[in-house]
Design an enzyme around this catalytic site. Structure first.
Site, PDB file in Angstrom:
ATOM      1  N   HIS A  18       0.848  -1.196   0.000  1.00  0.00           N
ATOM      2  CA  HIS A  18       0.000   0.000   0.000  1.00  0.00           C
ATOM      3  C   HIS A  18       0.881   1.242   0.000  1.00  0.00           C
ATOM      4  CE1 HIS A  18      -4.119   1.702   1.150  1.00  0.00           C
ATOM      5  NE2 HIS A  18      -3.324   2.758   1.007  1.00  0.00           N
ATOM      6  N   HIS A  20       1.150   5.027  -2.367  1.00  0.00           N
ATOM      7  CA  HIS A  20       0.598   5.865  -3.430  1.00  0.00           C
ATOM      8  C   HIS A  20       1.718   6.571  -4.178  1.00  0.00           C
ATOM      9  CE1 HIS A  20      -3.744   5.673  -2.357  1.00  0.00           C
ATOM     10  NE2 HIS A  20      -3.255   5.366  -1.159  1.00  0.00           N
ATOM     11  N   ASP A  22       1.613   9.233  -6.072  1.00  0.00           N
ATOM     12  CA  ASP A  22       1.583  10.681  -5.908  1.00  0.00           C
ATOM     13  C   ASP A  22       1.795  11.109  -4.462  1.00  0.00           C
ATOM     14  OD1 ASP A  22      -0.829   9.574  -5.196  1.00  0.00           O
ATOM     15  OD2 ASP A  22      -2.079  11.097  -6.122  1.00  0.00           O
ATOM     16  N   HIS A 207      -9.916   0.678  -0.372  1.00  0.00           N
ATOM     17  CA  HIS A 207      -9.709   1.491   0.825  1.00  0.00           C
ATOM     18  C   HIS A 207     -10.984   1.394   1.678  1.00  0.00           C
ATOM     19  CE1 HIS A 207      -6.312   3.324  -1.262  1.00  0.00           C
ATOM     20  NE2 HIS A 207      -6.017   3.997  -0.163  1.00  0.00           N
ATOM     21  N   GLU A 210     -10.716   3.029   7.199  1.00  0.00           N
ATOM     22  CA  GLU A 210      -9.678   3.983   7.594  1.00  0.00           C
ATOM     23  C   GLU A 210     -10.329   5.119   8.374  1.00  0.00           C
ATOM     24  OE1 GLU A 210      -6.138   6.751   5.614  1.00  0.00           O
ATOM     25  OE2 GLU A 210      -7.753   5.986   4.344  1.00  0.00           O
ATOM     26  N   ASP A 299       1.905   3.940   2.859  1.00  0.00           N
ATOM     27  CA  ASP A 299       0.820   4.785   2.372  1.00  0.00           C
ATOM     28  C   ASP A 299       1.378   5.925   1.519  1.00  0.00           C
ATOM     29  OD1 ASP A 299      -1.805   5.446   1.901  1.00  0.00           O
ATOM     30  OD2 ASP A 299      -2.166   6.326   3.869  1.00  0.00           O
TER      31      ASP A 299
END
Length: 361
Positions: A18, A20, A22, A207, A210, A299
């Site tokens: 996991h 990202h 960006d 997702h 969370e 993350d």
């Protein structure tokens, strides 16, 4: 046995599920790409100051505020060269940290402002990852990066992105995901996309759990059929501690554990977004103790100012874990990856276990 410190952790073979794209740019790259593309909205003009701004802005305790930081990174990822560079540097940075396998996700629909098509966006990112893998190999490092294509849960392009994921699955895309603010955007709104993935025997994660609780997790599993849970920390809402101190699992928590549904836990990020108040209260410890299939993840490395090695060190310092524990969490992640079984097994037997054996002594 090798002392368990940050230097040794960087040598340990790690698996990341996991992360990202960006959310992991180098600050200096953000500045250079902003200059190249004429973006003048950055809140700082030096790499150290920009790194500090991202970390502090992400420390708000709100998922919505946390997500606002991505406006700046996405803004500089709108050109072929920008996308390729960010992906290449991502692979190199992960290799430098000892990550041997990673699944990195991004939302193609967010990179169309300069006229690129969805296919062109994916092609450039894949090109960058392959270049980064090759660059790492020349330095004697080993990393393999698979791509997860993400659809934004507040938008209406999830079926289109699912089709894109299937179209590129033999070229480096390993799965599909939905992301964005959970509240008011339940995963069941995207059933068409998930049905398409299942009909094409393709993997996906969601997702869930969370910033929103059990209903989000329940929908992701019961209605959508997710293979993994992105974060999933709120599964503890279905676990109570009895008067005798013994945890009691509700039906959903039992199901998640029984089915070995992987939890993509991101300790530092979960604190930043308010999913957990402090790291000492992170449910990682309880879930690991109860033998859920927990995995360690970053993350967003830029926003959390982190790496896989740092995330593991924080867990070691907080919960007292040793090498054997970290090896188990790494194997959990490799078992849960979206690549074929024989390839997962090969990495476990030929890379992960021997790598930890050297450190354990």
């Amino acid at each position: 046995m090798t002392a368990l410190d940050l230097s040794a952790l960087r040598r340990a073979p790690k698996v990341l599920l996991h992360d990202h794209l960006d959310g992991g740019l180098r600050p200096e790259t953000v500045l250079e790409l902003a200059r190249d593309c004429g973006y003048d909205g950055l809140p700082a003009d030096t790499a150290p100051a920009l790194a500090t701004w991202f970390r502090e802005a992400a420390d708000s305790g709100s998922l919505e505020r946390y997500l606002e930081t991505f406006a700046h990174t996405v803004a500089v990822m709108q050109t072929p060269t920008g996308l390729e560079r960010v992906a290449r540097e991502c692979a190199e940075d992960l290799a430098d940290d000892g990550v041997v396998y990673a699944e990195v996700r991004f939302a193609p629909e967010q990179h169309l402002e300069e006229g690129l098509t969805l296919d062109q966006v994916v092609e450039q990112v894949l090109l960058g990852f392959r270049a980064g893998e090759s660059a790492a190999e020349t330095r004697g490092q080993r990393v393999r990066v698979g791509v997860l294509l993400t659809a934004m849960r507040h938008a209406a392009r999830s079926r289109e992105i699912a089709e894109l994921a299937v179209r590129f699955r033999d070229r480096g895309v390993v799965g599909f995901d939905i992301a964005g603010a959970e509240a008011g955007n339940p995963p069941s709104r995207h059933l068409d996309a998930f049905e398409y993935m299942r009909n094409n025997n393709a993997h996906f994660t969601i997702h869930a759990g969370e910033a929103f609780g059990l209903p989000s997790i329940h929908e992701a599993i019961a209605f959508c059929g997710t293979d993994r849970l992105g974060h999933g920390v709120r599964i503890t809402d279905d676990i109570t501690i009895g008067d005798d101190g013994v945890p009691v699992l509700g039906s959903l928590a039992n199901y998640v554990r029984d089915k070995r549904i992987p939890l993509e836990l991101c300790p530092s990020s979960n604190v930043q977004t308010g999913a957990v108040d402090v790291l000492e209260n992170h449910p990682f410890g309880l879930l690991a103790q109860l033998r859920f299939r927990v995995t360690v993840n970053t993350d967003n490395r830029l926003m959390s100012d982190t790496t896989m090695s740092r995330e593991m060190l924080r867990l070691v310092e907080t919960f007292g874990y040793g090498w054997t524990d970290l090896e188990r969490y790494t194997i959990n992640a490799m078992k849960s990856a979206f690549i074929p079984f024989d390839q997962r097994l090969q990495l476990i037997d030929e890379v992960i276990k021997p790598g930890f054996a050297v450190l354990v002594g």
